[in-house]
Design an enzyme around this catalytic site. Structure first.
Site, PDB file in Angstrom:
ATOM      1  N   ARG A  37       0.824  -1.218   0.000  1.00  0.00           N
ATOM      2  CA  ARG A  37       0.000   0.000   0.000  1.00  0.00           C
ATOM      3  C   ARG A  37       0.862   1.275   0.000  1.00  0.00           C
ATOM      4  NH1 ARG A  37      -4.577   0.738   4.382  1.00  0.00           N
ATOM      5  NH2 ARG A  37      -2.873   0.226   5.808  1.00  0.00           N
ATOM      6  N   ARG A  46       2.531   3.865   5.144  1.00  0.00           N
ATOM      7  CA  ARG A  46       2.133   4.135   6.522  1.00  0.00           C
ATOM      8  C   ARG A  46       3.130   3.499   7.491  1.00  0.00           C
ATOM      9  NH1 ARG A  46      -4.290   2.981   6.989  1.00  0.00           N
ATOM     10  NH2 ARG A  46      -3.571   1.878   8.858  1.00  0.00           N
TER      11      ARG A  46
HETATM   12  P1  AP5 Z   1      -7.415  -0.175   2.178  1.00  0.00           P
HETATM   13  O1  AP5 Z   1      -8.677   0.209   1.521  1.00  0.00           O
HETATM   14  O2  AP5 Z   1      -6.466   0.905   2.578  1.00  0.00           O
HETATM   15  O3  AP5 Z   1      -7.723  -1.176   3.412  1.00  0.00           O
HETATM   16  P2  AP5 Z   1      -8.353  -0.913   4.846  1.00  0.00           P
HETATM   17  O4  AP5 Z   1      -9.282  -2.024   5.131  1.00  0.00           O
HETATM   18  O5  AP5 Z   1      -8.885   0.486   4.924  1.00  0.00           O
HETATM   19  O6  AP5 Z   1      -7.053  -1.089   5.723  1.00  0.00           O
HETATM   20  P3  AP5 Z   1      -6.467  -0.289   6.955  1.00  0.00           P
HETATM   21  O7  AP5 Z   1      -5.063  -0.766   7.109  1.00  0.00           O
HETATM   22  O8  AP5 Z   1      -6.639   1.206   6.773  1.00  0.00           O
HETATM   23  O9  AP5 Z   1      -7.360  -0.771   8.108  1.00  0.00           O
HETATM   24  P4  AP5 Z   1      -7.068  -0.750   9.602  1.00  0.00           P
HETATM   25  O10 AP5 Z   1      -8.415  -1.010  10.130  1.00  0.00           O
HETATM   26  O11 AP5 Z   1      -5.994  -1.644  10.047  1.00  0.00           O
HETATM   27  O12 AP5 Z   1      -6.448   0.728   9.854  1.00  0.00           O
HETATM   28  P5  AP5 Z   1      -7.081   2.089  10.391  1.00  0.00           P
HETATM   29  O13 AP5 Z   1      -6.493   3.160   9.593  1.00  0.00           O
HETATM   30  O14 AP5 Z   1      -8.548   1.989  10.508  1.00  0.00           O
HETATM   31  O15 AP5 Z   1      -6.660  -1.202   1.200  1.00  0.00           O
HETATM   32  C1  AP5 Z   1      -5.396  -1.763   1.558  1.00  0.00           C
HETATM   33  C2  AP5 Z   1      -4.568  -1.987   0.274  1.00  0.00           C
HETATM   34  O16 AP5 Z   1      -5.228  -2.961  -0.542  1.00  0.00           O
HETATM   35  C3  AP5 Z   1      -4.408  -0.732  -0.609  1.00  0.00           C
HETATM   36  O17 AP5 Z   1      -3.137  -0.733  -1.181  1.00  0.00           O
HETATM   37  C4  AP5 Z   1      -5.508  -0.897  -1.698  1.00  0.00           C
HETATM   38  O18 AP5 Z   1      -5.151  -0.273  -2.903  1.00  0.00           O
HETATM   39  C5  AP5 Z   1      -5.573  -2.424  -1.830  1.00  0.00           C
HETATM   40  N1  AP5 Z   1      -6.925  -2.922  -2.138  1.00  0.00           N
HETATM   41  C6  AP5 Z   1      -8.096  -2.519  -1.576  1.00  0.00           C
HETATM   42  N2  AP5 Z   1      -9.128  -3.241  -2.082  1.00  0.00           N
HETATM   43  C7  AP5 Z   1      -8.574  -4.126  -2.975  1.00  0.00           C
HETATM   44  C8  AP5 Z   1      -9.118  -5.157  -3.794  1.00  0.00           C
HETATM   45  N3  AP5 Z   1     -10.430  -5.440  -3.807  1.00  0.00           N
HETATM   46  N4  AP5 Z   1      -8.270  -5.876  -4.569  1.00  0.00           N
HETATM   47  C9  AP5 Z   1      -6.926  -5.624  -4.546  1.00  0.00           C
HETATM   48  N5  AP5 Z   1      -6.351  -4.655  -3.780  1.00  0.00           N
HETATM   49  C10 AP5 Z   1      -7.170  -3.916  -2.995  1.00  0.00           C
HETATM   50  O19 AP5 Z   1      -6.519   2.123  11.876  1.00  0.00           O
HETATM   51  C11 AP5 Z   1      -5.151   2.348  12.146  1.00  0.00           C
HETATM   52  C12 AP5 Z   1      -4.922   2.334  13.650  1.00  0.00           C
HETATM   53  O20 AP5 Z   1      -5.663   3.390  14.267  1.00  0.00           O
HETATM   54  C13 AP5 Z   1      -5.375   1.073  14.378  1.00  0.00           C
HETATM   55  O21 AP5 Z   1      -4.400   0.042  14.321  1.00  0.00           O
HETATM   56  C14 AP5 Z   1      -5.589   1.613  15.792  1.00  0.00           C
HETATM   57  O22 AP5 Z   1      -4.365   1.777  16.487  1.00  0.00           O
HETATM   58  C15 AP5 Z   1      -6.165   2.987  15.540  1.00  0.00           C
HETATM   59  N6  AP5 Z   1      -7.636   2.945  15.476  1.00  0.00           N
HETATM   60  C16 AP5 Z   1      -8.410   3.228  14.382  1.00  0.00           C
HETATM   61  N7  AP5 Z   1      -9.701   3.064  14.651  1.00  0.00           N
HETATM   62  C17 AP5 Z   1      -9.776   2.667  15.958  1.00  0.00           C
HETATM   63  C18 AP5 Z   1     -10.846   2.318  16.803  1.00  0.00           C
HETATM   64  N8  AP5 Z   1     -12.134   2.337  16.386  1.00  0.00           N
HETATM   65  N9  AP5 Z   1     -10.557   1.938  18.069  1.00  0.00           N
HETATM   66  C19 AP5 Z   1      -9.288   1.928  18.525  1.00  0.00           C
HETATM   67  N10 AP5 Z   1      -8.221   2.225  17.758  1.00  0.00           N
HETATM   68  C20 AP5 Z   1      -8.459   2.600  16.484  1.00  0.00           C
END
Ligand code: AP5
Length: 234
Positions: free
Chosen positions: A139, A172
């Site tokens: 990513r 990231r």
């Molecule tokens: P992408 O769409 O970026 O995937 P995603 O599901 O959004 O992945 P994240 O890593 O953002 O999810 P996450 O939940 O771990 O992180 P978040 O930022 O929420 O796609 C990923 C890749 O795949 C890209 O390169 C894309 O191009 C590719 N792709 C997508 N779809 C595809 C397909 N169909 N086919 C092929 N390729 C594809 O959270 C980060 C941190 O914040 C957490 O670890 C935590 O510490 C904190 N945090 C956030 N929310 C909370 C909460 N509610 N409570 C507590 N802590 C929290």
């Protein structure tokens, strides 16, 4: 075939996108937000914005995120309560990455109940851990507009440069292999129980996240349009 354009904007029911890291929640939430003209609310993006601005919350959140752990519930819930109370959310919204613990899900139900919001449409996008690893290590994200790319499956036309606004593409800090494993462990421990919480109360729509992004969007749009037509209250 692309789903037909809607002329009516907005979503009556909140949409909740869940799934493991890298399942495609952010990619899909951006498509839905554009299609329905509603805000895309990503708690991860909100924390990264705090980190970028160097706020006190950002400093605390960065340490937690870099370890692949979860930010404490009370902080995330307060942030979401403030965000979904803003006027732009009156037309509906797409939640990405929230709730991810059972206490967060309970708090959200209470918030929706108090605000008289209709039942949310809960979608689980599934992806196996090997695919998660490949996607997250590949990513790249635009520093300017947040556009999401993948060096394997969805590369930019010019390396490290966003097709849309020319912004620099970066990796990231939490997309390192060791942190990805910890994020997956946090997902199994804290977020999988949320599906049980929801299943006892309402239907959870399950989607195969390994299909192409376009195919996942089509299925999501069909699902949301169908669920919107039904409607129910908490
Ligand atoms: P992408 O769409 O970026 O995937 P995603 O599901 O959004 O992945 P994240 O890593 O953002 O999810 P996450 O939940 O771990 O992180 P978040 O930022 O929420 O796609 C990923 C890749 O795949 C890209 O390169 C894309 O191009 C590719 N792709 C997508 N779809 C595809 C397909 N169909 N086919 C092929 N390729 C594809 O959270 C980060 C941190 O914040 C957490 O670890 C935590 O510490 C904190 N945090 C956030 N929310 C909370 C909460 N509610 N409570 C507590 N802590 C929290």
């Amino acid at each position: 075939m692309a789903a037909p354009d809607r002329t009516v904007k907005g979503l009556r029911r909140p949409v909740i996108l869940m799934g493991p890291p890298g399942a495609g929640k952010g990619t899909q939430a951006k498509q839905l937000a554009e299609r329905y003209g509603v805000p895309h609310i990503s708690t991860g993006d909100m924390f990264r914005e705090h980190v970028r601005r160097g706020t006190e919350l950002g400093l605390k959140a960065k340490a937690v995120m870099d370890r692949g752990e979860l930010v404490p519930d009370e902080i995330v819930v307060a942030m979401i309560e403030e965000r979904i109370g803003r006027p732009d959310c009156a037309v509906g919204f797409v939640l990405d990455g929230f709730p991810r613990t059972v206490p967060q899900a309970i708090s959200l139900d209470e918030l929706f109940g108090r605000a008289g919001r209709p039942e949310p449409v809960v979608v689980r996008i599934e992806l196996d851990p090997a695919a998660v690893l490949r996607r997250l290590t590949g990513r790249r994200v635009c520093k300017v507009g947040g556009e999401i790319y993948n060096i394997y499956d969805h590369p930019p036309k010019t390396p490290d440069c966003c097709d849309k606004d020319g912004g620099e593409l970066v990796q990231r800090d939490d997309d390192r292999v060791d942190v990805i494993q910890d994020r997956l462990a946090a997902y199994r421990e804290h977020t999988e129980p949320v599906f049980e919480y929801y299943r006892r109360r309402r239907a959870v729509v399950e989607l195969d996240g390994s299909a192409s992004p376009q195919a996942v969007t089509r299925t999501l749009v069909e699902t949301i349009d169908r669920e919107e037509a039904r409607g129910s209250h908490l």
